[in-house]
Design a protein around this motif. Structure first.
Motif: not given
Length: 191
Positions: A46-56, A58-61, A136-145
Motif C-alpha cells: 500500500s505504501y509503495e502504491g501511494g508512493a508511485t501514484q504521487a510520483q506519477a 509529479l511527473l505529469k505536472n 509507467a508510474q501509474m501502471h506500477q501503481h495499479h499493480r501495487w493496488a
C-alpha cells in the motif's frame, strides 16, 4: 505411560493427541500468523502504491510545465516568423539603398527562429518523456493496488476460515495471499 520404550495410551492421552492434531486452536494460531504476515506485506504494498501514484502525479505536472514552456517557445517562434515575413515584405517594397538593412533583419530572424525551434523541440521531447514516465508510474501503481487488494481479500478469507473452521478456506487464503505477493513482485520489477 511407562519407561523402557513401552508406551501405553490412556483415553485421556488419546484425546489430547487427537485434539493437538485437529485442534481449531491450532488453526486459529496459524491463521493469526498468516494474517499478520499478509497485513504487514499489504501495508508495504500500500505504501509503495501511494508512493508511485504521487510520483506519477509529479511527473505529469512536470510534463505539463514543459509542454507550456514549449508552447511559449512556439509562440515566440511564430512571432519571429511574422517579423521575418514583414521584413521580407518591407525589403521587397523598400528602395534599393534600404534593402540591405531589411535583409540583415531577415537573416537575424532566421537564425533566431532556428535557435527557438531547437529549444521548443527539446522542451516537447522532454514533456513527452515525462508523460511516458508518468504513465509507467501509474501502471506500477495499479499493480501495487492489485497486489494490496488481493492481500486484503486474503485476510478477509482468513477471518472466514477462522469463523467457519474450514481448512480449505485456509488454503484459499494462502493461495490468494501468494497471488497478491506475486503481483507485488511484478510491480517491483515494473511488469
Amino acid at each position: 505411560m511407562s519407561g523402557h520404550g513401552f508406551h501405553v495410551h490412556g483415553p485421556h492421552d488419546h484425546e489430547l493427541e487427537h485434539a493437538a492434531q485437529h485442534n481449531p486452536e491450532g488453526m486459529a494460531g496459524q491463521l493469526a500468523v498468516i494474517t499478520a504476515i499478509l497485513a504487514t506485506v499489504g501495508a508495504l504494498f500500500s505504501y509503495e502504491g501511494g508512493a508511485t501514484q504521487a510520483q506519477a502525479g509529479l511527473l505529469k505536472n512536470e510534463a505539463a510545465i514543459k509542454k507550456t514552456e514549449a508552447a511559449n517557445q512556439w509562440s515566440y517562434f511564430q512571432s519571429k516568423s511574422t517579423k521575418q515575413s514583414l521584413a521580407e515584405f518591407a525589403r521587397d517594397l523598400a528602395p534599393e539603398d534600404k534593402r540591405a538593412a531589411y535583409q540583415a533583419k531577415i537573416d537575424r530572424y532566421e537564425t533566431e527562429k532556428n535557435e527557438i525551434k531547437q529549444k521548443a523541440e527539446a522542451l516537447d521531447a522532454e514533456s513527452h518523456e515525462k508523460d511516458q514516465a508518468s504513465e509507467a508510474q501509474m501502471h506500477q501503481h495499479h499493480r501495487w493496488a492489485q497486489a494490496t487488494t488481493a492481500l486484503q481479500i486474503s485476510i478477509a478469507m482468513a477471518a472466514i476460515a477462522l469463523l467457519t473452521k474450514r481448512r480449505w478456506l485456509e488454503w484459499a487464503t494462502l493461495g490468494l495471499g501468494g497471488l497478491g505477493v506475486a503481483i507485488g513482485i511484478a510491480a517491483w520489477f515494473h511488469l
